[in-house]
Enzyme design. Structure first.
Site, PDB file in Angstrom:
ATOM      1  N   GLY A 681       0.793  -1.219   0.000  1.00 47.59           N
ATOM      2  CA  GLY A 681       0.000   0.000   0.000  1.00 47.59           C
ATOM      3  C   GLY A 681       0.828   1.272   0.000  1.00 47.59           C
ATOM      4  N   ASP A 695       5.234  13.583  -7.530  1.00 49.26           N
ATOM      5  CA  ASP A 695       4.879  13.884  -6.145  1.00 49.26           C
ATOM      6  C   ASP A 695       6.100  14.406  -5.391  1.00 49.26           C
ATOM      7  OD1 ASP A 695       2.851  13.607  -3.875  1.00 49.26           O
ATOM      8  OD2 ASP A 695       4.503  12.385  -3.113  1.00 49.26           O
ATOM      9  N   LYS A 699       6.838  18.266  -3.680  1.00 50.97           N
ATOM     10  CA  LYS A 699       7.325  18.481  -2.321  1.00 50.97           C
ATOM     11  C   LYS A 699       8.584  19.337  -2.323  1.00 50.97           C
ATOM     12  CE  LYS A 699       5.330  14.159  -0.592  1.00 50.97           C
ATOM     13  NZ  LYS A 699       5.579  12.812  -0.068  1.00 50.97           N
TER      14      LYS A 699
END
Length: 834
Positions: A681, A695, A699
């Site tokens: 996950g 992603d 950041k």
């Protein structure tokens, strides 16, 4: 000796009358009450006014009058028997017959004068007082009915009458000189010296009671209602309002002037002159001591005694250079208003003498403008004075308390509570006695203002936030569980999180009294049913416009509720939701979010949000956009704001990439590690959403902006991890097949690094005004080699931390740590908001 006044709500039910009978028979009352002043039964006066208007239009009035008759006859069935019942019924029929004749006259003449309305309105008290005298006597409390028209004398200015003090006092003293039987007196009515019936205005029964108490010279006046006393605020608007034990005459008059309905200023004045204490008591809670109103009261624990408001006012303003330094200008303003019988509730004037504004009832606004136009016609024509203007849809809120004059900081706390909640102040005023501070605000903000002020003064140690949550998936759902599981810990620390609204792709639901965090997600997933629920039925394939439209429904409802201390929490990754952040902040609603889209989008939008937050003092917290629950953003901001020069930021900001490269030691192929990360996950359903490094780049961009770099996303240099064949695969399965073909290439690169005693890490670097991401081979002593599992790390080199850079390291992914960071930000807003 004491006088009792019974309000319409106190005697408007058989239960209330039973309670009053018990009181009158009780210790300290029996034989010690010379007079009881009564209002009409609750709702009767309004029915009489409505019926008079129906009669004017020629409509049928018998049905409504029969309803009034039946209500009083029903009471005789409950409390009376035999001859006593028969006598009472005869009196009721007599009064009803007279009322019907009056209404017939209004209908025939087609005229309803103020004088006629006074007569019609008097029947409510005449019915209730007559009946109660019979009921008291039948229950062992000897009483006589007294029509106040025989003792309360007024002028003949119908609709705006004044009580004739000397004549009234003489008649009351004469009447009570030798009487020993308790008198049940009609409240609110009197008569002219010629005997014409008058009513003495709103809260007239209170004034009747005060006049009688003053004339007789009793020590106490008890006003029995259906509330425990005077509360710190109107409980309709402020749910946590509480009873005031003691309040001074002046404070009571200030509270009542600014909208408190428990007592009227007119009723305080007669007893103030004689030093008679007033007690506000609850007929349905006789054990409660109520509120005492007296000349001198003990100091309270709070600097104010209460807050009040006038719900609907108009603000009239006149301004111009022709006002400056002109003696008598203000006198002309208010004399012109007095000639039109316009009551002014608040006055404020600029120190430059350039303008004067004042508050009046909305119905008086046009008359006020006309009066000013007439008075200053010459000045308006020559341009020295502007045309007067009126602003409608306003309210007045006020804080009241005698201790204000000896306590500093009251004004600051008052205005801060309004400003922090985005409530614009149109005008302010403070009396020279420093007993109240009042502000004119938008009518739409009245309830919000009252709650914000009440919390600031009476619950300063208690912090709460009204939470609106969008996104109840893995992170949002975990957040809801954490809020529910930690409610007792929050309570011990005097913090409360009220979940008012929640939304996800299935729909939205609201509850002004609070949703159960444990049930909110299930409610939405089961179809968002209920009065304040709306089904969305969105899917991941829904178009951007449709998603934005549905979530805007939630945002608009949140704004419409206009609650103080509101916080919007965005637990989605939706660009459509983040596009509304400016709108949310504009309405003084704080934001907590792990959604990176706003802060990594257009630089102008990021700056707009930050600027708005700083200028308006509205929390915009996004700690979890980088490093999940790690204190990265706050640390960087503190370093930057404290003047430290940030030289370089190096980070592994992706938990997914961290896990993959931390475990890429040659024991497993690279593709197998990616599969393992997906199974655990750690990745998105499509691992390419992590392996494309977008992603991580967002950041890095956020970190750069936090230290003042004017970077756009296109300025971030990204070294691809995957070859085009993997990125362009048509499905996830196809992607893994392509990735397996690349295992040898990844292994060669790993082995080359290992030969030199190094290991591969995907690192983002912000340095020299630039940001880049690349796969680096790290030495054995590198802090990036210390990472385990899905840890994140941020290494910050500054002027102060040059020899030994600051290292922030820990879990950077996972629902529990991310939700925990969001939870902490929400708690932080609760501490900031009040």
């Amino acid at each position: 000796m004491l006088i009792l006044k019974l309000g319409g709500s106190a005697i408007g039910s058989p239960q209330g009358i039973e309670k009053i009978i018990d009181v009158l028979k009780g210790k300290g009352y029996s034989g010690n009450v010379p007079a009881v002043i009564v209002s009409a039964f609750s709702g009767v006066t309004d029915t009489l006014i409505e019926t008079a208007k129906i009669a004017l239009e020629g409509g049928a009035t018998v049905k409504k009058i029969q309803e009034i008759r039946k209500r009083h006859i029903d009471y005789t069935e409950i409390f009376l028997k035999g001859a006593e019942k028969k006598k009472a019924v005869v009196e009721i029929e007599k009064i009803i017959s007279e009322l019907l004749q009056i209404l017939d006259g209004i209908s025939l003449l087609g005229e309803l004068t103020v004088r006629s309305m006074d007569i019609v309105m008097s029947f409510g008290e005449r019915l209730s007082a007559n009946l109660l005298a019979c009921i008291f006597t039948a229950n062992g409390i000897k009483a006589d009915y007294l029509d106040a028209r025989t003792i309360i004398k007024t002028d003949a200015n119908f609709g705006r009458i004044q009580v004739l003090k000397k004549e009234t006092e003489e008649k009351i003293k004469l009447h009570f000189k030798k009487l020993k039987t308790m008198q049940v007196i009609t409240g609110a009515i009197g008569s002219t010296l010629e005997g014409h019936t008058t009513t003495i205005g709103q809260h007239g029964s209170d004034l009747t009671a005060a006049i009688v108490a003053s004339a007789i010279g009793t020590k106490k006046l008890e006003m029995w209602r259906d509330v425990d006393g005077i509360l710190t605020a109107n409980p309709v608007h402020v749910k946590n309002a509480f009873r005031i034990d003691e309040i001074s005459y002046i404070e009571a008059m200030e509270m009542s002037h600014f909208g408190s309905r428990v007592i009227s200023p007119m009723s305080v004045r007669p007893v103030l002159e004689k030093g008679i204490s007033i007690y506000i008591r609850n007929v349905f809670n006789t054990a409660c001591p109520g509120t005492k109103i007296a000349a001198k009261t003990a100091p309270g624990k709070f600097p104010i005694c209460g807050i009040s408001s006038i719900s609907s006012v108009a603000l009239v303003r006149i301004q111009g250079s022709g006002m400056v330094g002109i003696a008598g200008f203000s006198a002309r303003v208010f004399a012109s208003l007095a000639r039109k019988n316009i009551n002014v509730m608040l006055i404020t004037q600029s120190s430059s003498e350039y303008s004067i504004c004042f508050a009046v009832l909305p119905n008086d606004a046009q008359n006020a403008l006309a009066a000013l136009d007439e008075e200053f016609a010459r000045e308006i024509r020559n341009g020295s004075i502007d045309n007067p203007v009126a602003e409608l849809d306003l309210s007045i809120v006020a804080v009241v308390g005698q201790a204000m004059k000896s306590t500093s900081g009251i004004s600051g706390k008052f205005f801060h509570s309004l400003g922090r909640n985005g409530i614009n102040i149109v005008a302010i005023a403070q009396g020279s006695s420093e007993t109240n501070i009042s502000a004119v605000i938008s009518k739409n903000d009245e309830a919000k203002a009252l709650n914000a002020i009440h919390d600031a003064f009476f619950h300063a140690q208690e912090k709460y936030v009204n939470l609106f949550l969008v996104g109840t998936g893995n992170i949002g759902g975990t957040l809801l569980d954490q809020i529910a599981d930690n409610s007792e810990t929050l309570k011990k620390n005097m913090i409360k999180i009220n979940l008012i609204g929640a939304a996800n792709f299935f729909g939205m639901t609201f509850n002004i009294n609070g949703l159960d965090p444990k049930q909110a997600k299930k409610m939405l997933n089961d179809g968002a049913k209920g009065q304040d629920a709306v089904q969305f039925n969105l899917t991941p394939k829904s178009g951007k416009q449709e998603i934005e439209k549905k979530f805007n429904l939630f945002i608009d409802k949140m704004i419409q509720l206009n609650l103080p201390n509101s916080c919007f929490c965005d637990c989605t990754a939706s660009e459509e939701v983040s596009a509304s952040y400016d709108k949310i902040l504009h309405h003084a609603i704080s934001i907590v979010t792990p959604n990176k889209k706003a802060n990594s989008g257009k630089l102008d939008y990021y700056r707009k949000l930050i600027s708005y937050s700083i200028e308006r003092g509205i929390p915009y917290l996004y700690e979890t956009t980088v490093g999940a629950g790690l204190p990265v953003i706050s640390t960087l901001r503190d370093l930057y704001l404290s003047g430290d020069n940030v030289i370089r930021i190096e980070t592994v900001p992706s938990g997914t990439l961290s896990f993959i490269f931390n475990n890429f030691d040659g024991s497993k192929p690279f593709s197998a590690l990616v599969r393992e990360a997906k199974d655990k996950g750690y990745t998105e359903p499509d691992p390419r959403d992590d392996l494309n490094a977008m992603d991580a780049a967002r950041k890095a961009l956020i970190l750069g902006r936090e230290i003042g770099l004017p970077l756009e996303f296109k300025d971030v240099k990204i070294e691809p991890i995957l070859p085009p064949s993997c990125l362009n695969a048509k499905s996830v399965d196809a992607f893994f097949k392509e990735l397996e073909k690349c295992d040898n290439d990844f292994e060669k690169r790993r082995a080359a690094a290992a030969k030199d005693g190094k290991a591969l890490r995907y690192v983002a670097v912000v340095e020299n005004g630039k940001a880049k991401l690349a796969l680096r081979a790290e030495e054995a002593g590198s802090p990036f080699r210390s990472l385990v599992d899905s840890d994140n790390i941020v290494v910050i080199t500054t002027e102060r931390y040059k020899k030994l850079p600051m290292v922030i390291k820990g879990p950077g992914a996972g629902a529990a740590v991310t939700a925990g960071g969001i939870f902490a930000d929400i708690v932080r807003t609760a501490r900031t908001l009040v």
